[in-house]
Design a protein around this motif. Structure first.
Motif, PDB file in Angstrom:
ATOM      1  N   PRO A  92      -7.888   4.069 -24.557  1.00 34.60           N
ATOM      2  CA  PRO A  92      -8.403   3.634 -25.392  1.00 34.60           C
ATOM      3  C   PRO A  92      -8.922   1.920 -25.011  1.00 34.60           C
ATOM      4  O   PRO A  92      -8.242   1.311 -23.735  1.00 34.60           O
ATOM      5  CB  PRO A  92      -7.463   3.080 -27.202  1.00 34.60           C
ATOM      6  N   GLY A  93      -9.823   1.358 -25.269  1.00 35.89           N
ATOM      7  CA  GLY A  93     -10.549   0.942 -23.732  1.00 35.89           C
ATOM      8  C   GLY A  93     -11.205   0.686 -22.832  1.00 35.89           C
ATOM      9  O   GLY A  93     -12.050   0.307 -22.559  1.00 35.89           O
ATOM     10  N   PHE A  94     -11.460   2.004 -22.578  1.00 30.68           N
ATOM     11  CA  PHE A  94     -11.748   2.860 -21.319  1.00 30.68           C
ATOM     12  C   PHE A  94     -13.078   2.553 -20.534  1.00 30.68           C
ATOM     13  O   PHE A  94     -13.758   1.787 -19.660  1.00 30.68           O
ATOM     14  CB  PHE A  94     -11.567   3.839 -21.083  1.00 30.68           C
ATOM     15  N   PHE A  95     -14.159   2.777 -22.162  1.00 32.14           N
ATOM     16  CA  PHE A  95     -15.321   2.899 -21.947  1.00 32.14           C
ATOM     17  C   PHE A  95     -15.799   0.796 -22.275  1.00 32.14           C
ATOM     18  O   PHE A  95     -17.111   1.005 -22.068  1.00 32.14           O
ATOM     19  CB  PHE A  95     -15.946   3.364 -22.614  1.00 32.14           C
ATOM     20  N   THR A  96     -15.426   0.188 -22.987  1.00 34.93           N
ATOM     21  CA  THR A  96     -15.530  -0.952 -23.322  1.00 34.93           C
ATOM     22  C   THR A  96     -15.139  -2.180 -22.572  1.00 34.93           C
ATOM     23  O   THR A  96     -15.805  -3.286 -22.072  1.00 34.93           O
ATOM     24  CB  THR A  96     -14.978  -1.391 -25.172  1.00 34.93           C
ATOM     25  N   ASP A  97     -13.580  -1.973 -22.238  1.00 35.23           N
ATOM     26  CA  ASP A  97     -13.052  -3.643 -21.149  1.00 35.23           C
ATOM     27  C   ASP A  97     -13.173  -2.954 -19.542  1.00 35.23           C
ATOM     28  O   ASP A  97     -12.410  -1.930 -19.784  1.00 35.23           O
ATOM     29  CB  ASP A  97     -11.628  -3.950 -21.597  1.00 35.23           C
ATOM     30  N   PRO A  98     -13.967  -4.054 -18.294  1.00 34.04           N
ATOM     31  CA  PRO A  98     -13.523  -3.434 -16.954  1.00 34.04           C
ATOM     32  C   PRO A  98     -12.092  -3.652 -16.968  1.00 34.04           C
ATOM     33  O   PRO A  98     -11.664  -2.841 -16.058  1.00 34.04           O
ATOM     34  CB  PRO A  98     -14.538  -4.292 -16.215  1.00 34.04           C
ATOM     35  N   ILE A  99     -11.432  -4.386 -17.415  1.00 36.16           N
ATOM     36  CA  ILE A  99     -10.056  -4.668 -16.802  1.00 36.16           C
ATOM     37  C   ILE A  99      -8.820  -3.341 -17.055  1.00 36.16           C
ATOM     38  O   ILE A  99      -8.590  -2.939 -16.966  1.00 36.16           O
ATOM     39  CB  ILE A  99      -9.569  -5.769 -17.583  1.00 36.16           C
ATOM     40  N   ILE A 100      -9.400  -3.296 -18.692  1.00 35.28           N
ATOM     41  CA  ILE A 100      -8.682  -1.271 -18.854  1.00 35.28           C
ATOM     42  C   ILE A 100      -8.716  -0.647 -18.598  1.00 35.28           C
ATOM     43  O   ILE A 100      -7.683   0.175 -17.469  1.00 35.28           O
ATOM     44  CB  ILE A 100      -8.855  -2.358 -20.474  1.00 35.28           C
ATOM     45  N   ARG A 101     -10.145  -0.748 -18.092  1.00 36.22           N
ATOM     46  CA  ARG A 101     -10.967   1.144 -16.852  1.00 36.22           C
ATOM     47  C   ARG A 101      -9.742   0.286 -16.038  1.00 36.22           C
ATOM     48  O   ARG A 101      -9.200   1.851 -15.859  1.00 36.22           O
ATOM     49  CB  ARG A 101     -11.956   0.770 -17.312  1.00 36.22           C
ATOM     50  N   ALA A 102      -9.483  -0.593 -15.282  1.00 30.07           N
ATOM     51  CA  ALA A 102      -9.181  -0.647 -13.580  1.00 30.07           C
ATOM     52  C   ALA A 102      -7.750  -0.505 -13.692  1.00 30.07           C
ATOM     53  O   ALA A 102      -7.485   0.381 -12.928  1.00 30.07           O
ATOM     54  CB  ALA A 102      -9.572  -1.763 -13.070  1.00 30.07           C
ATOM     55  N   ALA A 103      -7.212  -0.645 -15.266  1.00 31.87           N
ATOM     56  CA  ALA A 103      -5.821  -0.525 -15.440  1.00 31.87           C
ATOM     57  C   ALA A 103      -5.314   0.992 -15.060  1.00 31.87           C
ATOM     58  O   ALA A 103      -4.793   1.428 -15.264  1.00 31.87           O
ATOM     59  CB  ALA A 103      -5.174  -1.146 -16.288  1.00 31.87           C
ATOM     60  N   TYR A 104      -6.534   1.534 -15.766  1.00 26.62           N
ATOM     61  CA  TYR A 104      -6.029   3.224 -16.016  1.00 26.62           C
ATOM     62  C   TYR A 104      -6.178   3.972 -15.030  1.00 26.62           C
ATOM     63  O   TYR A 104      -5.609   4.487 -14.504  1.00 26.62           O
ATOM     64  CB  TYR A 104      -6.933   3.989 -17.460  1.00 26.62           C
ATOM     65  N   LEU A 105      -6.927   3.299 -13.935  1.00 27.20           N
ATOM     66  CA  LEU A 105      -7.613   4.521 -12.574  1.00 27.20           C
ATOM     67  C   LEU A 105      -6.799   3.601 -11.133  1.00 27.20           C
ATOM     68  O   LEU A 105      -6.595   4.212 -10.187  1.00 27.20           O
ATOM     69  CB  LEU A 105      -9.185   4.000 -12.392  1.00 27.20           C
ATOM     70  N   GLY A 106      -5.496   3.040 -11.354  1.00 25.41           N
ATOM     71  CA  GLY A 106      -4.417   1.952 -10.741  1.00 25.41           C
ATOM     72  C   GLY A 106      -3.793   3.809 -10.331  1.00 25.41           C
ATOM     73  O   GLY A 106      -3.765   4.324 -10.926  1.00 25.41           O
ATOM     74  N   CYS A 107      -4.468   4.282  -9.157  1.00 23.82           N
ATOM     75  CA  CYS A 107      -3.779   5.421  -8.179  1.00 23.82           C
ATOM     76  C   CYS A 107      -3.078   4.691  -6.919  1.00 23.82           C
ATOM     77  O   CYS A 107      -3.335   4.252  -6.538  1.00 23.82           O
ATOM     78  CB  CYS A 107      -4.752   6.352  -8.684  1.00 23.82           C
ATOM     79  N   ASP A 108      -2.562   5.783  -6.305  1.00 24.56           N
ATOM     80  CA  ASP A 108      -2.279   5.911  -5.083  1.00 24.56           C
ATOM     81  C   ASP A 108      -2.751   7.696  -4.350  1.00 24.56           C
ATOM     82  O   ASP A 108      -2.351   8.243  -5.886  1.00 24.56           O
ATOM     83  CB  ASP A 108      -1.240   6.360  -4.616  1.00 24.56           C
TER      84      ASP A 108
END
Length: 474
Positions: A364-380
């Motif tokens: 939820p919020g992936f396409f609407t909030d850039p902060i939430i999008r970045a939180a989901y994309l965190g990875c190593d």
């Protein structure tokens, strides 16, 4: 061999068998519990491996899977200075629900369009139809911002005037999509100067000494081969024509009195009064190894790959070999970070975007909030570990650092063998459970499977304490 070693040493240490995804979402921003975050991370990793493990699912030409494509991309980057990855889409299949495909493109195919039919692509600068400047195939606007790339359908010097399909043509590809903002093509390179739009080959700075090493080595090998010929010269006062030796030898040595030949097992008969003298250079020359090593040290310094690692020769002390590895790994880690930023992260973002859009991942919020999008994309991106010259010393050092809070179990696991601490613990719990069950069934004491019972006592005690107290923090 030196040049090949420099390229392959980077490929093996930076990429290895491939940089593996480890999702690390920001659970605080997403307001997830630890259990929910772990479940989401495991799900996205499974989905990504579904796409990445099969070459038919990720490679536009169906040759390599995603992890093998990383190896090819890094090798091309080092050899040519840069490499490109074109983003394509295909119709999803039943066993592959994703349309994302990656097409690797050699640096030679990115060039400035030319109208010349004799030498297409010879121009390095030009103008696009919209007035933008084109620099070596990279189209930039008046501010210098990259707008598009121009890809030719042939390689340089591949001319075929009879085949219309083989004639050189260019296709303009916008750098980013106008609606999604996602890249249409990825450019992997190392910038050395400001306003630099194309990369420089990794070996460009050392190509001259590498050439001289090759020439010197070839000269020594040739001299050693010539010296290995066992040739006999017979000096006689009698008539040389009466001796049969001139007709012997592996290649039917000529009997011409003015012709002398050298070769394995060759016998030449000399005329009266003739003599022959050979030098004794003792090939290879005594200074050959030291001279080659000195050049390799200079080459290694320029490439940030010490001579010990470049030659795969660790004949010095532990401290010096350890120092060489540490210096090399600074460069490997830096190059791995660059590669992940330019290649792995953008592809992962496009993959997650498609997975969310298709409903396979709930974000939820992936396409609407850039902060939430970045939180989901965190990875190593976990790659090969540094390796150990003395495992006992280095593992003891890691244990001491962990006990004093200078590092973490997870960071130590990554450095020592490239493993993941969470998965190690999960596997140990299962293994300890099986060992306890086997010990109880067979009636053995705590010493059963030495290294399993006693060595894991602390883990078992911790599990018991947690079970008694019911408190995770205990």
């Amino acid at each position: 061999p030196i040049a090949t070693s420099a390229i392959h040493t980077n490929r093996t240490n930076v990429i290895g068998v491939g940089l593996q995804l480890k999702s690390r979402i920001d659970r605080n921003v997403l307001q997830m519990t630890d259990e929910e975050a772990d479940a989401w991370q495991h799900q996205i990793e499974r989905e990504f491996n579904l796409w990445a493990m099969r070459k038919q699912n990720c490679d536009d030409i169906g040759v390599n899977n995603f992890y093998e494509m990383q190896q090819v991309a890094l090798t091309c980057w080092l050899m040519s200075g840069d490499v490109f990855a074109l983003i394509n889409r295909v119709k999803p299949r039943n066993m592959c629900p994703y349309s994302l495909r990656i097409h690797l493109i050699e640096a030679d195919r990115i060039s400035t369009p030319s109208t010349s039919h004799v030498y297409p692509g010879i121009s390095t600068t030009g103008r696009a139809a919209n007035g933008n400047k084109i620099l070596d195939g990279v189209e930039v606007d008046s501010n210098g911002m990259i707008q598009a790339y121009h890809i030719r359908n042939t390689y340089p010097e591949s001319f075929n005037f009879a085949n219309q399909d083989a004639q050189t043509k260019w296709q303009r590809v916008r750098a980013y999509g106008s609606k999604t903002g996602l890249p249409n093509i990825l450019h992997i390179m190392e910038s050395e100067r400001a306003d630099q739009y194309r990369g420089v080959p990794y070996l460009a700075h050392v190509i001259e000494p590498v050439l001289q090493i090759r020439r010197y080595t070839e000269a020594e090998v040739t001299a050693a081969i010539i010296e290995s010929f066992f040739t006999a010269f017979i000096k006689t006062e009698s008539d040389a024509g009466q001796m049969p030796f001139n007709e012997t030898g592996p290649d039917n040595i000529s009997a011409d009195p003015n012709e002398y030949e050298m070769g394995p097992g060759t016998i030449n008969v000399m005329k009266p009064g003739e003599d022959i003298t050979f030098g004794d250079p003792k090939r290879p020359a005594s200074g050959f190894v030291n001279f080659e090593r000195a050049l390799c040290e200079q080459i290694g310094a320029a490439l940030e790959v010490p001579a010990d690692l470049l030659l795969k020769s660790f004949n010095n002390t532990y401290s010096s070999s350890r120092a060489a590895l540490l210096e090399a790994w600074k460069a490997f880690h830096m190059r791995r970070t660059w590669f992940a930023n330019d290649f792995c992260d953008p592809i992962y973002e496009m993959f997650v975007a498609e997975a969310v859009a298709r409903g396979r991942i709930n974000a939820p919020g992936f396409f609407t909030d850039p902060i939430i999008r970045a939180a989901y994309l965190g990875c190593d991106w976990v790659g090969p570990s540094q390796g150990q010259l003395d495992p006992v010393k280095e593992m003891n050092a890691e244990v001491m650092a962990i006990s004093h809070g200078l590092t973490t179990h997870e960071a130590a696991a990554t450095r020592l063998n490239g493993s993941q601490f969470d998965r190690n613990i999960e596997q140990l719990i299962q293994e300890n459970k099986k060992l306890r069950e086997a010990r109880d069934e067979l009636g053995y004491g705590s010493g059963f499977a030495n290294g399993g019972g006693d060595s894991n006592a602390n883990v078992q005690k911790q599990e018991s304490d947690e079970g008694d107290s019911g408190d995770e923090d205990s």
